[in-house]
Design an enzyme around this catalytic site. Structure first.
Site, short mmCIF file in Angstrom:
data_model
loop_
_atom_site.label_atom_id
_atom_site.label_comp_id
_atom_site.label_asym_id
_atom_site.label_seq_id
_atom_site.Cartn_x
_atom_site.Cartn_y
_atom_site.Cartn_z
N SER A 124 31.24 38.40 37.18
CA SER A 124 30.58 39.68 38.00
C SER A 124 28.95 39.62 37.72
O SER A 124 28.55 39.35 36.52
CB SER A 124 31.43 40.86 37.59
OG SER A 124 30.56 41.69 38.29
N TYR A 148 34.32 47.54 31.50
CA TYR A 148 34.83 46.31 32.54
C TYR A 148 33.90 45.29 32.65
O TYR A 148 34.24 44.14 32.15
CB TYR A 148 34.89 47.04 33.90
CG TYR A 148 34.89 45.81 34.61
CD1 TYR A 148 35.86 45.26 35.13
CD2 TYR A 148 33.84 45.86 35.64
CE1 TYR A 148 35.93 43.97 35.71
CE2 TYR A 148 33.68 44.70 36.47
CZ TYR A 148 34.54 43.97 36.49
OH TYR A 148 34.72 42.67 37.61
N LYS A 152 33.92 41.15 31.09
CA LYS A 152 33.29 39.94 31.74
C LYS A 152 32.44 39.20 30.94
O LYS A 152 32.31 37.90 30.77
CB LYS A 152 32.77 40.09 33.10
CG LYS A 152 33.58 40.63 34.05
CD LYS A 152 34.79 39.83 34.55
CE LYS A 152 35.85 40.52 35.47
NZ LYS A 152 36.87 39.54 35.97
P1 NAD Z 1 42.44 42.87 42.65
O1 NAD Z 1 42.69 44.01 41.85
O2 NAD Z 1 42.67 43.01 44.15
O3 NAD Z 1 43.00 41.49 41.86
C1 NAD Z 1 43.34 41.32 40.76
C2 NAD Z 1 44.77 40.92 40.76
O4 NAD Z 1 45.27 40.75 39.17
C3 NAD Z 1 45.58 42.12 41.07
O5 NAD Z 1 46.63 41.72 42.01
C4 NAD Z 1 46.19 42.40 39.77
O6 NAD Z 1 47.80 42.78 40.10
C5 NAD Z 1 46.50 41.09 38.91
N1 NAD Z 1 46.61 41.32 37.53
C6 NAD Z 1 45.92 42.19 36.78
N2 NAD Z 1 46.13 42.16 35.54
C7 NAD Z 1 47.04 41.22 35.24
C8 NAD Z 1 47.68 40.33 34.17
N3 NAD Z 1 47.48 41.02 33.21
N4 NAD Z 1 48.65 39.48 34.57
C9 NAD Z 1 48.84 39.24 35.77
N5 NAD Z 1 48.16 39.94 36.87
C10 NAD Z 1 47.29 40.72 36.63
O7 NAD Z 1 40.72 42.61 42.38
P2 NAD Z 1 39.98 41.54 43.18
O8 NAD Z 1 38.71 42.44 43.76
O9 NAD Z 1 40.67 40.75 43.79
O10 NAD Z 1 39.11 40.98 41.98
C11 NAD Z 1 39.60 39.65 41.41
C12 NAD Z 1 38.73 39.30 40.03
O11 NAD Z 1 37.60 39.25 40.52
C13 NAD Z 1 38.90 40.46 38.84
O12 NAD Z 1 38.97 39.59 37.61
C14 NAD Z 1 37.50 41.10 39.25
O13 NAD Z 1 37.27 41.68 38.02
C15 NAD Z 1 36.67 40.22 39.64
N6 NAD Z 1 35.62 40.79 40.42
C16 NAD Z 1 35.71 41.58 41.66
C17 NAD Z 1 34.79 42.13 42.19
C18 NAD Z 1 34.87 43.08 43.44
O14 NAD Z 1 34.22 43.72 43.56
N7 NAD Z 1 36.06 43.09 43.90
C19 NAD Z 1 33.55 42.03 41.81
C20 NAD Z 1 33.11 40.96 40.80
C21 NAD Z 1 34.24 40.28 40.08
C1 WQD Z 2 27.53 49.93 46.20
C2 WQD Z 2 26.21 51.07 46.72
C3 WQD Z 2 26.37 52.98 45.34
C4 WQD Z 2 30.12 54.25 47.03
C5 WQD Z 2 30.64 47.72 41.78
C6 WQD Z 2 30.84 47.48 40.47
C7 WQD Z 2 30.64 46.18 39.98
C8 WQD Z 2 31.45 45.24 40.97
C9 WQD Z 2 31.09 45.33 42.39
C10 WQD Z 2 33.25 43.94 39.94
C11 WQD Z 2 25.61 51.58 45.59
C12 WQD Z 2 26.47 53.14 46.82
C13 WQD Z 2 28.99 53.73 46.77
C14 WQD Z 2 29.89 55.54 47.95
C15 WQD Z 2 27.61 55.40 47.85
N1 WQD Z 2 32.74 44.99 40.68
N2 WQD Z 2 27.78 54.05 47.10
N3 WQD Z 2 28.71 56.01 48.20
O1 WQD Z 2 28.45 49.83 42.21
O2 WQD Z 2 27.08 47.81 43.24
O3 WQD Z 2 29.34 47.53 42.16
O4 WQD Z 2 31.48 46.83 42.59
O5 WQD Z 2 32.89 43.43 39.13
O6 WQD Z 2 30.92 45.93 38.63
O7 WQD Z 2 30.17 48.30 39.54
O8 WQD Z 2 29.21 48.67 44.34
O9 WQD Z 2 30.28 49.24 46.41
O10 WQD Z 2 30.65 50.77 44.43
O11 WQD Z 2 28.25 50.47 45.45
O12 WQD Z 2 26.41 55.67 48.31
O13 WQD Z 2 30.99 56.24 48.15
O14 WQD Z 2 27.07 52.18 47.53
O15 WQD Z 2 25.61 53.99 44.83
O16 WQD Z 2 24.11 51.77 45.64
P1 WQD Z 2 28.43 48.53 42.94
P2 WQD Z 2 29.67 49.92 45.12
#
Ligand code: NAD
Ligand code: WQD
Length: 337
Positions: A124, A148, A152
Protein backbone atom coordinates in the site's frame (compact mmCIF):
# COMPACT_ATOMS: atom_id res chain seq x y z
CA UNK A 1 -0.21 -21.70 -15.19
CA UNK A 2 -2.15 -22.00 -11.93
CA UNK A 3 -2.35 -19.09 -9.48
CA UNK A 4 -3.54 -19.25 -5.88
CA UNK A 5 -5.26 -16.00 -4.92
CA UNK A 6 -5.39 -15.42 -1.15
CA UNK A 7 -8.18 -13.02 -0.17
CA UNK A 8 -9.80 -13.97 -3.48
CA UNK A 9 -13.33 -13.33 -2.18
CA UNK A 10 -12.46 -9.75 -1.19
CA UNK A 11 -12.82 -6.47 -3.07
CA UNK A 12 -9.53 -6.35 -4.99
CA UNK A 13 -9.09 -10.15 -4.96
CA UNK A 14 -12.40 -10.79 -6.74
CA UNK A 15 -11.56 -8.35 -9.56
CA UNK A 16 -8.08 -9.87 -9.83
CA UNK A 17 -9.57 -13.36 -10.17
CA UNK A 18 -11.74 -12.22 -13.11
CA UNK A 19 -8.76 -10.56 -14.80
CA UNK A 20 -6.57 -13.66 -14.30
CA UNK A 21 -9.15 -16.00 -15.81
CA UNK A 22 -9.57 -13.68 -18.79
CA UNK A 23 -5.80 -13.68 -19.26
CA UNK A 24 -5.85 -17.50 -19.46
CA UNK A 25 -4.68 -18.49 -15.96
CA UNK A 26 -6.14 -21.30 -13.88
CA UNK A 27 -7.21 -19.79 -10.57
CA UNK A 28 -7.75 -21.16 -7.07
CA UNK A 29 -9.17 -19.02 -4.27
CA UNK A 30 -8.51 -19.15 -0.55
CA UNK A 31 -10.25 -16.83 1.92
CA UNK A 32 -11.50 -17.15 5.50
CA UNK A 33 -14.46 -14.85 4.64
CA UNK A 34 -13.64 -12.64 7.66
CA UNK A 35 -14.38 -9.58 5.48
CA UNK A 36 -16.17 -10.97 2.45
CA UNK A 37 -19.33 -12.72 1.35
CA UNK A 38 -19.67 -16.50 0.99
CA UNK A 39 -21.58 -15.79 -2.25
CA UNK A 40 -18.59 -14.20 -4.02
CA UNK A 41 -16.80 -17.41 -5.13
CA UNK A 42 -20.01 -18.57 -6.88
CA UNK A 43 -20.52 -15.15 -8.46
CA UNK A 44 -16.93 -15.33 -9.77
CA UNK A 45 -17.51 -18.81 -11.21
CA UNK A 46 -20.65 -17.53 -12.92
CA UNK A 47 -18.91 -14.39 -14.25
CA UNK A 48 -15.95 -16.32 -15.65
CA UNK A 49 -17.84 -19.43 -16.79
CA UNK A 50 -15.34 -21.59 -14.85
CA UNK A 51 -15.78 -23.74 -11.77
CA UNK A 52 -13.17 -21.97 -9.64
CA UNK A 53 -11.94 -24.05 -6.70
CA UNK A 54 -12.58 -22.14 -3.46
CA UNK A 55 -11.13 -23.06 -0.07
CA UNK A 56 -12.58 -21.42 3.03
CA UNK A 57 -9.48 -21.38 5.22
CA UNK A 58 -7.44 -19.08 7.40
CA UNK A 59 -3.90 -18.60 6.10
CA UNK A 60 -2.58 -19.07 9.62
CA UNK A 61 -3.90 -22.65 9.54
CA UNK A 62 -0.70 -24.29 8.30
CA UNK A 63 -2.18 -27.75 7.78
CA UNK A 64 -5.09 -26.42 5.75
CA UNK A 65 -2.70 -24.42 3.60
CA UNK A 66 -0.38 -27.40 3.12
CA UNK A 67 -3.36 -29.49 1.98
CA UNK A 68 -4.37 -26.80 -0.52
CA UNK A 69 -0.83 -26.68 -1.95
CA UNK A 70 -0.67 -30.51 -2.16
CA UNK A 71 -4.06 -30.71 -3.91
CA UNK A 72 -3.83 -27.74 -6.24
CA UNK A 73 -0.07 -27.51 -6.92
CA UNK A 74 -0.14 -23.79 -7.80
CA UNK A 75 2.74 -22.23 -9.77
CA UNK A 76 2.43 -18.85 -8.08
CA UNK A 77 0.53 -16.87 -5.47
CA UNK A 78 -1.15 -13.46 -5.39
CA UNK A 79 -1.42 -12.63 -1.70
CA UNK A 80 -4.19 -10.17 -0.93
CA UNK A 81 -5.54 -11.68 2.30
CA UNK A 82 -5.29 -9.34 5.26
CA UNK A 83 -7.13 -6.77 7.29
CA UNK A 84 -7.05 -3.17 6.13
CA UNK A 85 -9.03 -0.81 8.39
CA UNK A 86 -6.67 1.89 9.66
CA UNK A 87 -8.84 3.00 12.62
CA UNK A 88 -9.48 -0.57 13.75
CA UNK A 89 -5.72 -1.29 13.56
CA UNK A 90 -5.07 1.59 15.97
CA UNK A 91 -7.55 0.04 18.45
CA UNK A 92 -6.49 -3.57 17.89
CA UNK A 93 -2.81 -3.45 16.88
CA UNK A 94 -1.97 -6.97 18.05
CA UNK A 95 -4.87 -8.49 16.09
CA UNK A 96 -3.57 -6.72 12.99
CA UNK A 97 0.03 -7.82 13.53
CA UNK A 98 -1.18 -11.34 14.31
CA UNK A 99 -3.40 -11.64 11.25
CA UNK A 100 -1.38 -9.82 8.61
CA UNK A 101 2.12 -10.90 9.66
CA UNK A 102 1.41 -14.47 10.78
CA UNK A 103 -0.67 -15.29 7.72
CA UNK A 104 2.15 -14.04 5.48
CA UNK A 105 4.87 -15.94 7.38
CA UNK A 106 2.83 -19.16 7.26
CA UNK A 107 2.17 -18.65 3.55
CA UNK A 108 5.88 -18.08 2.79
CA UNK A 109 6.88 -21.19 4.76
CA UNK A 110 4.30 -23.37 3.03
CA UNK A 111 5.30 -21.95 -0.36
CA UNK A 112 8.95 -22.76 0.35
CA UNK A 113 8.08 -26.34 1.37
CA UNK A 114 6.04 -26.76 -1.82
CA UNK A 115 8.86 -25.22 -3.90
CA UNK A 116 6.61 -22.38 -5.14
CA UNK A 117 8.61 -19.15 -5.20
CA UNK A 118 6.52 -16.72 -7.28
CA UNK A 119 4.65 -14.17 -5.20
CA UNK A 120 2.76 -10.93 -5.83
CA UNK A 121 1.97 -9.10 -2.59
CA UNK A 122 -0.68 -6.41 -1.90
CA UNK A 123 1.18 -3.57 -0.32
CA UNK A 124 0.00 0.00 0.00
CA UNK A 125 1.04 3.60 -0.56
CA UNK A 126 0.36 3.92 3.15
CA UNK A 127 3.96 2.68 3.73
CA UNK A 128 5.34 6.06 2.57
CA UNK A 129 6.43 8.79 4.94
CA UNK A 130 3.74 11.50 4.81
CA UNK A 131 6.47 14.13 4.70
CA UNK A 132 7.91 12.71 1.45
CA UNK A 133 7.83 14.94 -1.64
CA UNK A 134 5.19 14.30 -4.33
CA UNK A 135 4.91 12.33 -6.51
CA UNK A 136 5.79 9.33 -4.36
CA UNK A 137 8.54 7.24 -5.90
CA UNK A 138 9.38 3.67 -4.88
CA UNK A 139 12.61 5.12 -3.45
CA UNK A 140 10.80 7.77 -1.34
CA UNK A 141 11.06 7.52 2.45
CA UNK A 142 9.17 4.73 4.18
CA UNK A 143 7.48 5.42 7.53
CA UNK A 144 3.95 4.10 7.90
CA UNK A 145 1.81 6.16 10.28
CA UNK A 146 -0.40 3.47 11.85
CA UNK A 147 -0.35 -0.24 12.82
CA UNK A 148 -2.09 -1.35 9.59
CA UNK A 149 0.49 0.49 7.50
CA UNK A 150 3.30 -0.94 9.60
CA UNK A 151 2.08 -4.48 8.86
CA UNK A 152 2.63 -3.66 5.15
CA UNK A 153 6.01 -2.03 5.88
CA UNK A 154 7.20 -5.04 7.91
CA UNK A 155 5.91 -7.57 5.36
CA UNK A 156 7.76 -5.75 2.56
CA UNK A 157 10.96 -5.96 4.61
CA UNK A 158 10.31 -9.65 5.32
CA UNK A 159 9.83 -10.31 1.62
CA UNK A 160 13.04 -8.53 0.71
CA UNK A 161 14.94 -10.55 3.36
CA UNK A 162 13.39 -13.76 2.03
CA UNK A 163 14.62 -12.95 -1.47
CA UNK A 164 18.07 -11.85 -0.21
CA UNK A 165 18.47 -15.22 1.52
CA UNK A 166 17.29 -17.27 -1.46
CA UNK A 167 17.49 -15.65 -4.89
CA UNK A 168 15.30 -18.38 -6.39
CA UNK A 169 12.36 -16.33 -5.11
CA UNK A 170 10.61 -13.89 -7.42
CA UNK A 171 8.53 -11.37 -5.47
CA UNK A 172 6.73 -8.15 -6.35
CA UNK A 173 5.18 -5.87 -3.72
CA UNK A 174 2.53 -3.72 -5.38
CA UNK A 175 1.93 -0.45 -3.57
CA UNK A 176 -1.68 0.43 -4.34
CA UNK A 177 -2.77 4.05 -4.10
CA UNK A 178 -6.55 4.54 -3.66
CA UNK A 179 -8.50 1.67 -5.26
CA UNK A 180 -12.03 2.68 -6.24
CA UNK A 181 -14.94 1.67 -8.46
CA UNK A 182 -16.29 -1.76 -9.27
CA UNK A 183 -16.57 -4.25 -12.10
CA UNK A 184 -18.65 -2.73 -14.95
CA UNK A 185 -21.00 -5.73 -14.81
CA UNK A 186 -22.20 -4.52 -11.39
CA UNK A 187 -21.73 -8.06 -10.03
CA UNK A 188 -18.70 -7.50 -7.79
CA UNK A 189 -17.53 -4.46 -5.86
CA UNK A 190 -16.59 -3.15 -2.44
CA UNK A 191 -18.90 -4.03 0.44
CA UNK A 192 -17.78 -2.26 3.62
CA UNK A 193 -19.02 -3.46 6.98
CA UNK A 194 -20.85 -0.70 8.87
CA UNK A 195 -19.99 2.95 8.24
CA UNK A 196 -17.50 3.20 5.35
CA UNK A 197 -14.11 4.71 6.21
CA UNK A 198 -13.17 5.42 2.62
CA UNK A 199 -14.45 8.26 0.49
CA UNK A 200 -15.87 6.40 -2.54
CA UNK A 201 -18.07 3.89 -0.67
CA UNK A 202 -19.26 6.68 1.63
CA UNK A 203 -20.16 8.82 -1.41
CA UNK A 204 -22.07 5.88 -2.91
CA UNK A 205 -24.08 5.48 0.28
CA UNK A 206 -24.93 9.19 0.36
CA UNK A 207 -25.95 8.97 -3.32
CA UNK A 208 -28.21 6.02 -2.47
CA UNK A 209 -29.75 7.85 0.49
CA UNK A 210 -28.33 5.38 3.02
CA UNK A 211 -26.36 8.25 4.62
CA UNK A 212 -27.58 11.81 4.87
CA UNK A 213 -24.53 13.77 3.72
CA UNK A 214 -20.85 13.45 3.02
CA UNK A 215 -18.54 14.88 5.66
CA UNK A 216 -15.58 16.44 3.89
CA UNK A 217 -12.65 16.05 6.24
CA UNK A 218 -10.85 19.39 6.04
CA UNK A 219 -11.21 22.31 3.63
CA UNK A 220 -8.06 24.19 4.66
CA UNK A 221 -5.36 21.92 3.21
CA UNK A 222 -2.70 23.57 1.04
CA UNK A 223 -4.38 22.20 -2.12
CA UNK A 224 -6.15 24.14 -4.92
CA UNK A 225 -9.63 23.77 -3.38
CA UNK A 226 -8.52 23.12 0.22
CA UNK A 227 -9.62 19.44 0.30
CA UNK A 228 -7.41 16.35 0.39
CA UNK A 229 -5.91 15.10 -2.86
CA UNK A 230 -5.50 11.38 -3.66
CA UNK A 231 -4.58 9.13 -6.56
CA UNK A 232 -7.75 7.08 -7.20
CA UNK A 233 -7.25 4.01 -9.35
CA UNK A 234 -9.99 1.89 -10.90
CA UNK A 235 -10.05 -1.57 -9.32
CA UNK A 236 -10.10 -3.22 -12.78
CA UNK A 237 -6.92 -1.35 -13.78
CA UNK A 238 -5.39 -2.47 -10.49
CA UNK A 239 -6.39 -6.07 -11.20
CA UNK A 240 -4.75 -5.85 -14.64
CA UNK A 241 -1.56 -4.64 -12.93
CA UNK A 242 -1.42 -7.93 -10.98
CA UNK A 243 -1.54 -9.96 -14.18
CA UNK A 244 1.31 -7.89 -15.62
CA UNK A 245 3.31 -8.37 -12.40
CA UNK A 246 2.93 -12.15 -12.71
CA UNK A 247 4.22 -12.02 -16.26
CA UNK A 248 7.29 -10.06 -15.14
CA UNK A 249 7.83 -12.49 -12.25
CA UNK A 250 7.86 -15.53 -14.46
CA UNK A 251 10.68 -13.91 -16.51
CA UNK A 252 13.27 -13.58 -13.76
CA UNK A 253 14.06 -13.98 -10.06
CA UNK A 254 13.92 -10.62 -8.32
CA UNK A 255 12.37 -8.56 -5.56
CA UNK A 256 10.58 -5.38 -6.67
CA UNK A 257 8.39 -2.73 -5.09
CA UNK A 258 6.09 -1.05 -7.62
CA UNK A 259 3.53 1.75 -7.28
CA UNK A 260 0.13 1.11 -8.81
CA UNK A 261 -1.56 4.46 -9.23
CA UNK A 262 -2.51 6.77 -12.08
CA UNK A 263 -0.03 9.54 -11.28
CA UNK A 264 -2.90 12.07 -11.12
CA UNK A 265 -4.29 13.69 -7.99
CA UNK A 266 -8.02 14.29 -7.47
CA UNK A 267 -9.42 16.35 -4.60
CA UNK A 268 -12.41 15.32 -2.50
CA UNK A 269 -14.54 18.03 -4.14
CA UNK A 270 -13.42 16.96 -7.65
CA UNK A 271 -14.45 13.38 -6.89
CA UNK A 272 -17.80 14.61 -5.57
CA UNK A 273 -18.29 16.59 -8.81
CA UNK A 274 -17.49 13.53 -10.94
CA UNK A 275 -20.03 11.50 -8.95
CA UNK A 276 -22.62 14.25 -9.31
CA UNK A 277 -22.14 14.20 -13.09
CA UNK A 278 -22.82 10.46 -13.12
CA UNK A 279 -25.89 10.89 -10.91
CA UNK A 280 -27.21 14.03 -12.60
CA UNK A 281 -27.99 15.57 -9.20
CA UNK A 282 -26.07 17.16 -6.32
CA UNK A 283 -24.66 15.20 -3.40
CA UNK A 284 -25.30 16.80 0.01
CA UNK A 285 -22.10 17.54 1.88
CA UNK A 286 -20.76 19.36 4.91
CA UNK A 287 -17.25 20.63 5.55
CA UNK A 288 -15.95 19.31 8.88
CA UNK A 289 -12.63 19.13 10.75
CA UNK A 290 -9.64 17.35 9.26
CA UNK A 291 -9.46 13.62 10.04
CA UNK A 292 -6.43 13.00 12.29
CA UNK A 293 -3.56 11.29 10.47
CA UNK A 294 -4.66 12.33 6.95
CA UNK A 295 -2.08 13.68 4.51
CA UNK A 296 -2.95 16.72 2.40
CA UNK A 297 -1.79 15.14 -0.85
CA UNK A 298 -0.75 11.69 -2.08
CA UNK A 299 -0.13 10.56 -5.64
CA UNK A 300 2.14 8.14 -7.40
CA UNK A 301 5.14 8.40 -9.62
CA UNK A 302 4.19 5.69 -12.13
CA UNK A 303 7.40 5.48 -14.17
CA UNK A 304 8.49 2.16 -12.71
CA UNK A 305 5.11 0.48 -13.36
CA UNK A 306 5.09 1.76 -16.93
CA UNK A 307 8.68 0.66 -17.60
CA UNK A 308 8.69 -2.70 -15.83
CA UNK A 309 5.09 -3.86 -16.17
CA UNK A 310 4.27 -2.04 -19.40
CA UNK A 311 1.02 -1.24 -17.67
CA UNK A 312 -1.01 1.95 -17.59
CA UNK A 313 -4.45 2.58 -16.09
CA UNK A 314 -7.14 3.04 -18.74
CA UNK A 315 -10.01 4.39 -16.67
CA UNK A 316 -10.63 7.78 -15.05
CA UNK A 317 -12.51 9.02 -11.99
CA UNK A 318 -15.77 9.32 -13.92
CA UNK A 319 -15.54 5.59 -14.78
CA UNK A 320 -14.85 4.81 -11.10
CA UNK A 321 -17.92 6.80 -10.00
CA UNK A 322 -20.13 5.29 -12.71
CA UNK A 323 -19.12 1.73 -11.81
CA UNK A 324 -19.30 2.36 -8.05
CA UNK A 325 -22.82 3.74 -8.53
CA UNK A 326 -23.92 0.77 -10.66
CA UNK A 327 -22.62 -1.58 -7.94
CA UNK A 328 -24.39 0.41 -5.20
CA UNK A 329 -27.69 0.21 -7.08
CA UNK A 330 -27.19 -3.50 -7.64
CA UNK A 331 -26.71 -3.97 -3.89
CA UNK A 332 -29.89 -2.02 -3.15
CA UNK A 333 -31.82 -4.15 -5.68
CA UNK A 334 -30.57 -7.35 -4.00
CA UNK A 335 -31.76 -6.14 -0.58
CA UNK A 336 -35.26 -5.58 -2.02
CA UNK A 337 -35.44 -9.07 -3.60
P1 NAD B 1 -10.91 -7.04 1.52
O1 NAD B 1 -11.10 -7.02 2.98
O2 NAD B 1 -12.09 -6.86 0.66
O3 NAD B 1 -10.17 -8.40 1.09
C1 NAD B 1 -9.25 -9.07 1.91
C2 NAD B 1 -9.72 -10.51 2.04
O4 NAD B 1 -8.82 -11.23 2.88
C3 NAD B 1 -11.12 -10.63 2.68
O5 NAD B 1 -11.96 -11.37 1.81
C4 NAD B 1 -10.86 -11.37 4.00
O6 NAD B 1 -11.93 -12.24 4.32
C5 NAD B 1 -9.58 -12.12 3.69
N1 NAD B 1 -8.74 -12.42 4.85
C6 NAD B 1 -8.31 -11.60 5.85
N2 NAD B 1 -7.52 -12.25 6.70
C7 NAD B 1 -7.43 -13.53 6.25
C8 NAD B 1 -6.76 -14.70 6.73
N3 NAD B 1 -6.02 -14.69 7.85
N4 NAD B 1 -6.89 -15.85 6.02
C9 NAD B 1 -7.64 -15.90 4.89
N5 NAD B 1 -8.29 -14.82 4.40
C10 NAD B 1 -8.19 -13.66 5.09
O7 NAD B 1 -9.79 -5.95 1.18
P2 NAD B 1 -9.28 -5.42 -0.23
O8 NAD B 1 -9.63 -3.99 -0.32
O9 NAD B 1 -9.66 -6.35 -1.30
O10 NAD B 1 -7.72 -5.49 0.02
C11 NAD B 1 -6.93 -6.58 -0.43
C12 NAD B 1 -5.50 -6.33 0.00
O11 NAD B 1 -5.06 -5.10 -0.55
C13 NAD B 1 -5.33 -6.21 1.52
O12 NAD B 1 -4.14 -6.85 1.89
C14 NAD B 1 -5.22 -4.71 1.73
O13 NAD B 1 -4.47 -4.40 2.87
C15 NAD B 1 -4.53 -4.28 0.46
N6 NAD B 1 -4.79 -2.87 0.12
C16 NAD B 1 -6.08 -2.43 0.04
C17 NAD B 1 -6.34 -1.09 -0.27
C18 NAD B 1 -7.74 -0.56 -0.33
O14 NAD B 1 -7.93 0.65 -0.19
N7 NAD B 1 -8.75 -1.39 -0.55
C19 NAD B 1 -5.26 -0.21 -0.49
C20 NAD B 1 -3.96 -0.71 -0.40
C21 NAD B 1 -3.74 -2.05 -0.09
C1 WQD C 1 -9.57 9.88 0.78
C2 WQD C 1 -9.79 11.38 1.00
C3 WQD C 1 -10.08 11.99 3.30
C4 WQD C 1 -13.88 9.86 3.81
C5 WQD C 1 -7.03 4.92 3.10
C6 WQD C 1 -6.03 4.23 3.98
C7 WQD C 1 -4.90 3.69 3.15
C8 WQD C 1 -5.38 2.85 1.96
C9 WQD C 1 -6.51 3.47 1.22
C10 WQD C 1 -5.12 0.49 2.38
C11 WQD C 1 -9.02 11.95 2.19
C12 WQD C 1 -11.33 12.27 2.51
C13 WQD C 1 -12.72 10.39 3.31
C14 WQD C 1 -14.94 10.75 4.14
C15 WQD C 1 -13.61 12.60 3.40
N1 WQD C 1 -5.85 1.55 2.35
N2 WQD C 1 -12.58 11.74 3.09
N3 WQD C 1 -14.76 12.08 3.90
O1 WQD C 1 -7.20 8.02 3.70
O2 WQD C 1 -6.23 8.21 1.37
O3 WQD C 1 -6.39 6.00 2.43
O4 WQD C 1 -7.51 3.97 2.12
O5 WQD C 1 -3.92 0.37 2.26
O6 WQD C 1 -4.10 2.94 4.03
O7 WQD C 1 -5.54 5.16 4.94
O8 WQD C 1 -8.47 7.11 1.69
O9 WQD C 1 -10.82 7.10 1.00
O10 WQD C 1 -10.28 7.23 3.47
O11 WQD C 1 -9.81 9.20 2.01
O12 WQD C 1 -13.50 13.82 3.20
O13 WQD C 1 -16.01 10.33 4.62
O14 WQD C 1 -11.17 11.60 1.28
O15 WQD C 1 -9.84 13.00 4.24
O16 WQD C 1 -8.62 13.25 1.84
P1 WQD C 1 -7.03 7.44 2.37
P2 WQD C 1 -9.93 7.59 2.06
Amino acid sequence: MKILVTGGAGYIGSHTVVELVHAGYDVVLVDNLSNSSPKTPDVLSSMTGRALPFYEADLRDREALQRIFRTEKPDGVIHLAGWKAVGESVKLPLSYYQNNLMSTITLLEVMEEADVRNLVFSSSATVYDQAAAMPLKETSGIEAGNPYGRTKEFIEKMLRDTWEADKEWSIVSLRYFNPAGAHPSGRIGEKPNGIPNNLMPYLSQVAAGVREELHVFGSDYPTPDGTGVRDYIHVCDLAAGHVRALEVLSDSCRYEEINLGTGAGTSVLELVQAYEQVLGRPIPLKMVERRPGDAAVSFADTHKAVALLQWKPERGVQDMCRDAWRWEQQQAAEVLQ
